[in-house]
Design an enzyme around this catalytic site. Structure first.
Site, short mmCIF file in Angstrom:
data_model
loop_
_atom_site.label_atom_id
_atom_site.label_comp_id
_atom_site.label_asym_id
_atom_site.label_seq_id
_atom_site.Cartn_x
_atom_site.Cartn_y
_atom_site.Cartn_z
CG HIS A 109 -0.37 0.41 2.49
ND1 HIS A 109 0.08 -0.49 3.43
CD2 HIS A 109 -0.14 1.64 3.03
CE1 HIS A 109 0.55 0.16 4.47
NE2 HIS A 109 0.43 1.45 4.26
CG ASP A 152 -0.18 -3.87 2.81
OD1 ASP A 152 0.35 -3.50 1.75
OD2 ASP A 152 -0.36 -3.15 3.80
CB SER A 206 3.04 1.81 6.23
OG SER A 206 1.86 2.15 6.92
#
Length: 523
Positions: A314, A369, A467
């Site tokens: 992502h 992901d 992330s």
């Protein structure tokens, strides 16, 4: 406190000084895989001359290690408990400036392995040296046939395999085995000294007072801040007068069974009530992903190979982050706002960006992901930069790591609060892994994507810009990348965070990097 400019200047001065110390006898030796080499001191088996110094920087092929089997006979006085006159130096990291080294004197045997594919050995002899014209060091580095099993015998190599570094006109003579039987004790003087100690040691070597200027000999000493208390060396008869010695080292280039997940763990410094500042180079696999245009870290990544890093898919959906040619990674970094706290920082451009083909993001909940980042040039390993281990093996009961009840550690340059400022120093936090049932009951959406796991610890969490960074589990002292930071509801709220389970994607990782043999995490 070190002044930044002084911090940059001192290593250059020290490097120049040490280079001058070994100017007359300085060797760069490269070994092939499986090759053995005998490195003998000048004039071996006779003693090397008093007042001389030699250095041997040995290198094996990439992803190999060097194995040393050395025998020393240094003419050390029993009263010389700090080894001021004769010192033998071993550096497992290939540092030619004496940093993080071990030092020996006296007599005996030892075996060591390099940390990666480079190592340095050297000796420093002090005292009254003969006139320069009479000292011509003769070093022999002799290739050893594979059948050689003894480190005490110098075997003449086949024609063309011997290297004589200092005197090309003299023919190599067959070496004789030493008559003395060396004892198994060696005096350890310094072990794993830090940078400041190494600088102090070199400074003491270069100290030139009025008395030393009057003498042709250079006086070397080891400062009290560097030396450990010595013990009596061995059964080998000590010299009536200090000076001289000899050594022989059998060196072999070997391929290690596993090299991954190493870490320098240091005492943490508190950066906030909930997150700690990571120790300098505590996470060698840690990388930041940044755009060439903005130069700002927007996601994390974890090194798993010389060319590959793991991150979250992502992270690469924006117009400025969706193409490999737009991106680069930074490794060996700690403080993004400073250029002085580490010399390990390097940047690598990306060649390929590989997102999982089944990645989707519905209702703000990413599935599958995971992404692989491939660099154009290989990432160089060092003590401060290296790959994380992958969880290639299941637990004893067939489950995939991490298990509920385990703790994992996350690191990143994310924000310290939702919508807050991004930290410029690398932070870390320890999180608890919770079971999927508890996670589903706690999450507002009540949906936990497959191939994920949840973490929840009151007051601690990953946050924005974290992330893609790895969640590590320490297994037998090694960092294993068991998770990738994926998504959560705010930061440090009453709800858990959801992370990609790396163990569920091992087949995918191998399929996308078929040329790589990854190292198992359970070692």
């Amino acid at each position: 406190m070190w002044h930044p400019h002084l911090l940059l200047l001192l290593p250059l001065q020290i490097f120049s000084a040490v280079r001058a110390l070994y100017e007359q006898c300085n060797h760069q030796v490269k070994l092939q895989s499986g090759q053995k080499l005998l490195i003998n001191s000048p004039y071996y088996p006779a003693l090397y001359p008093v007042g001389t110094s030699c250095r041997y920087a040995v290198e094996a092929p990439k992803d190999h290690m060097l194995q040393f089997k050395c025998e020393l006979q240094l003419q050390t006085l029993a009263t010389d408990l700090k080894c001021r006159s004769e010192v033998f130096h071993f550096n497992s990291e290939g540092d030619e400036v004496l940093t993080s080294s071990e030092y020996f004197c006296g007599s005996g045997k030892f075996e060591r392995k390099s940390f990666l594919n480079r190592a340095v050995i050297s000796y420093i002899s002090t005292g009254q040296a003969p006139p320069p014209s009479t000292v011509k060091l003769k070093d022999k580095l002799t290739s050893v046939p594979q059948k050689t099993t003894s480190s005490t015998t110098t075997t003449e190599a086949p024609k063309g395999d011997s290297i004589e570094e200092q005197d090309e006109e003299e023919e190599l003579e067959e070496q004789e085995e030493p008559e003395e039987d060396l004892s198994d004790e060696v005096l350890h003087v310094l072990q794993d000294v830090g940078v400041s100690d190494a600088l102090a040691y070199v400074a003491s070597l270069l100290y030139d007072d009025e008395e030393s200027r009057k003498s042709s000999a250079t006086i070397f000493s080891i400062p009290k801040t560097s030396a450990k208390r010595a013990r009596i060396v061995s059964n080998y008869p000590l010299a009536p007068l200090p000076g001289g010695g000899r050594f022989t080292c059998l060196v072999e280039a070997i391929r290690p069974t596993c090299t991954c997940g190493w870490s320098r763990y240091t005492a943490p410094r508190i950066a906030s009530p909930f997150n700690e500042e990571a120790g300098l180079h505590e996470f060698p696999p840690m990388a930041g992903v940044l755009t060439k245009k903005q130069g700002k870290v927007f996601c994390g990544a974890a090194i798993i190979h010389h060319h590959y890093l793991l991150s979250a898919a992502h992270c690469f959906l924006g117009s400025e982050t969706s193409k490999a040619e737009q991106l680069r990674v930074v490794v060996g970094e700690h403080d993004l706002a400073s250029a002085y706290e580490t010399f390990a920082t390097r940047r690598y451009d990306l060649e390929t960006l590989i997102l999982h083909e089944d990645f989707s993001q519905a209702n703000g909940q990413p599935r599958n992901d995971i992404a692989l980042l491939k660099t154009r040039s290989p990432i160089a390993w060092s003590r401060n930069v290296g790959p994380a281990c992958l969880p290639l093996q299941f637990t004893d009961d067939g489950k995939k790591l991490p298990l509920a009840g385990h703790q994992v550690v996350a690191a990143g340059w994310g924000t310290t609060s939702y919508g807050g400022p991004q930290t410029h120093r690398l932070l870390k936090t320890t999180l608890d892994v919770i079971d999927s049932q508890r996670c589903r009951q706690t999450l507002t959406s009540a949906v936990v994507p497959s191939h994920t796991f949840c973490t929840y610890t009151p007051g601690r969490d990953t946050c924005q810009y974290d992330s893609g960074g790895a969640l590590y589990e320490r297994i037998h002292g090694r960092l294993v990348a068991v998770g990738i930071v994926s998504f959560g509801q705010g930061c440090a709220t009453q709800q858990p965070s959801v992370n990609t389970r790396v163990a569920s994607f091992i087949k995918w990782i191998r399929a996308k990097s078929p040329e790589v043999s990854y190292c198992p995490g359970r070692i």
